[in-house]
Scaffold this motif. Structure first.
Motif, short mmCIF file in Angstrom:
data_model
loop_
_atom_site.label_atom_id
_atom_site.label_comp_id
_atom_site.label_asym_id
_atom_site.label_seq_id
_atom_site.Cartn_x
_atom_site.Cartn_y
_atom_site.Cartn_z
N THR A 1 0.56 3.93 -3.12
CA THR A 1 0.12 5.31 -2.96
C THR A 1 1.25 6.30 -3.24
OG1 THR A 1 0.59 5.15 -0.58
CG2 THR A 1 -1.67 4.71 -1.29
N LEU B 1 -7.40 2.59 0.21
CA LEU B 1 -6.57 1.45 -0.15
C LEU B 1 -6.30 0.53 1.04
CD1 LEU B 1 -5.36 0.45 -2.78
CD2 LEU B 1 -3.22 1.58 -2.16
N PRO B 2 -5.89 1.06 2.19
CA PRO B 2 -5.71 0.17 3.34
C PRO B 2 -7.00 -0.53 3.75
CG PRO B 2 -4.61 2.25 3.71
CD PRO B 2 -5.45 2.43 2.49
N ALA C 1 -3.36 -3.35 -4.61
CA ALA C 1 -2.39 -2.26 -4.54
C ALA C 1 -2.14 -1.65 -5.90
CB ALA C 1 -1.08 -2.78 -3.93
N SER D 1 0.82 -1.21 0.00
CA SER D 1 0.00 0.00 0.00
C SER D 1 0.86 1.25 0.00
CB SER D 1 -0.92 0.00 1.22
OG SER D 1 -1.82 -1.07 1.19
#
Length: 538
Positions: free
Chosen positions: A117, A321-322, A308, A113
């Protein structure tokens, strides 16, 4: 994005022309091994063709469940519970194994992640490694990913054969015996066929055909489906969100049908026995079996890292995302635990079919029609997984060939279909050969070795970049660093090392694969990369 920081990261992304005499000099090698790709350039290329940011947390969970729930739950759950030729099974304690495997995934997923990002480009561990650790490690991780995808394909193709015949057996009253129950040497690799024959009191030496004293045993259905997948990939495939969503519904419906039907046939004594020593029944091989079960069942979690790579299309990736990654692992772990409970509850450990465990368990309790539906759903899900795995293998190899690591001919594009047809045919040949020599358990073990290695390298890369470039903007940061990345390294490395105590074939083949990759890099890839100035272009 701050380009200066990456240029200061060891000054590794600056490339200089080298003469042929300098290519293999010690000084040149030492400098070139750690040359990186410039992440800012990756991001600029992605921005030119960027996709709309439309994915929220729920969308990511659906995407993740579609990727993760598939091959593993229909294949290796039987091996993880009952054991294989070289592995001990966890028994009903497989539920603990699944929790351990998910924990190893979570720590690694957080590291994915952070990269996704920070470098929101549709890629994989190969690109992350090239951007941070350099050319040599990028080659190694790319080589490992090729192993992961190809042997993962072999494991799924082997399971596809099992479910295909579970489906055909539902028509045993209407189909001839040689179709529903063909010779073992025609639907298994030689090792698996020999084991089954021996357990049935048959002599493989006389029941398997030989040519010049060489036993002939092949997985014909797996070969056929592989050729079909190859033709689809060469012609090109357009995947839609609706189709992906439909596959998720089919998979979850089939699993739900298994859970609901199987719940009525659970016998608690299959979990805890009838005597006083419940632990002996629950975990017949103790903690060793539990850890080995975690190593094997890890194959079922492969695919979560695909979330991811969707960072480029995610709204508010720092937040969503997490949630998507951890939510996916949470949902899948609950589903896996329920499947393990029902499977081990209705079927004694020594009666579990390692090729088609879910369908055969339902058949054993007299619900053949349900097993038929499960087989149809499993075949649908496994076919889509086969497609994605071969696609991933060819695209990874394509990226490596474009970077100059592999021969130019491999990046040839078909003039009509615009697909890498040469690579697709090559990967198909490798997969067909693999289904002839590798069993389901060995394939899954090798795939896990590859996955664990890539996870470890990504965790290490996070620690390195935190040290080398601490000021780089990170929309999402792995919490409690360096402890969480270290936990990812420890969990993945620990499961790998523990598995090597009992494994023989895969623990030899995996290092040989790494050594072969290093030989190819120094004998071909490194020199070609310098001669073609691929590094300069990057």
């Amino acid at each position: 994005m701050d380009k200066k920081n990456f240029r200061e990261f060891g000054n590794l992304s600056e490339h200089a022309e080298v003469s042929p005499k300098e290519i293999l000099s010690v000084k040149s090698i030492g400098k070139n091994l750690f040359k990186t790709k410039n992440p800012d350039e990756m991001i600029e290329r992605a921005d030119k063709s960027s996709l709309k940011k439309t994915l929220g947390a729920f969308d990511l969970v659906i995407l993740g469940v579609g990727c993760v729930i598939g091959s593993g739950i229909f294949t290796v759950v039987g091996v993880a519970a009952a054991g294989g030729a070289e592995t001990t099974g966890a028994g009903p304690a497989l539920i603990i194994s699944m929790v351990l495997a998910s924990l190893a995934c979570i720590f690694s997923a957080m590291c994915y992640s952070e990269f996704a990002t920070m470098i929101p480009v549709a890629g994989s561990a190969y690109l992350y490694t090239y951007a941070t650790m350099g050319e040599f490690f990028a080659w190694v991780i790319g080589w490992v990913l090729l192993l992961e995808y190809t042997v993962g394909y072999i494991a799924v193709a082997t399971a596809w054969t099992g479910y295909f015949f579970e489906f055909l057996r539902g028509f045993s009253k209407y189909l001839p015996e040689y179709i529903t129950n063909p010779p073992l040497w025609l639907i298994h690799d030689y090792k698996t066929a020999s084991q089954i024959m021996t357990s049935q009191g048959l002599d493989p030496a006389t029941n398997v055909p030989h040519i010049f004293n060489i036993p002939i045993s092949l997985n014909a259905p797996a070969i056929v489906i592989t050729l079909i997948i190859m033709m689809f990939l060469i012609r090109g495939i357009k995947e839609s969100t609706k189709m992906a969503g439909a596959l998720v519904v089919v998979k979850l419906t089939v699993i739900g049908l298994f859970l609901v039907t199987g719940a009525f046939y659970i016998k608690p004594e299959n979990w805890i026995g009838t005597g006083g020593n419940w632990w002996q029944t629950f975990a017949p091989n103790g903690f060793s079996g539990i850890f080995m079960g975690a190593f094997i069942i890890f194959f079922a979690y492969i695919g979560f890292d695909a979330i991811a790579t969707a960072a480029e299309e995610t709204k508010d990736p720092q937040k969503n995302l997490p949630i998507g990654i951890i939510g996916t692992l949470g949902v899948c772990t609950v589903v896996y635990v329920l499947v393990a409970l029902v499977l081990t509850g209705i079927c004694p450990i020594d009666k579990i079919d390692i090729q088609a465990p879910v369908a055969s368990a339902i058949t054993a309790v007299g619900q053949g029609w349900v097993a038929g539906l499960i087989s149809i759903g499993a075949l649908t899900g496994l076919t889509s997984v086969l497609l994605v795995m071969m696609l991933a293998a060819t695209r990874t190899a394509l990226a490596m060939s474009r970077d100059g690591f592999l021969p130019k001919i491999l990046k040839t594009i078909h003039p009509k279909y615009n697909t890498p047809h040469v690579l697709t045919v090559l990967v198909t040949i490798i997969c067909i050969i693999g289904t002839t020599f590798l069993s389901l358990s060995t394939s899954a073990e090798l795939c896990n070795f590859g996955t664990f290695t890539s996870f470890i390298i990504v965790c290490v890369a996070v620690l390195i970049l935190r040290k080398k470039d601490p000021n780089r903007p990170r929309p999402y940061k792995v919490p409690f660093s360096p402890w969480f990345p270290l936990m990812g390294i420890i969990c993945c490395g620990g499961l790998m090392l523990h598995s090597m105590k009992s494994l023989t074939t895969s623990k030899i083949l995996f290092p040989l694969w790494i050594i072969l990759g290093i030989i190819i890099y120094f004998s071909y890839g490194y020199k070609k990369l310098r001669e073609n100035n691929c590094g300069d272009e990057e």
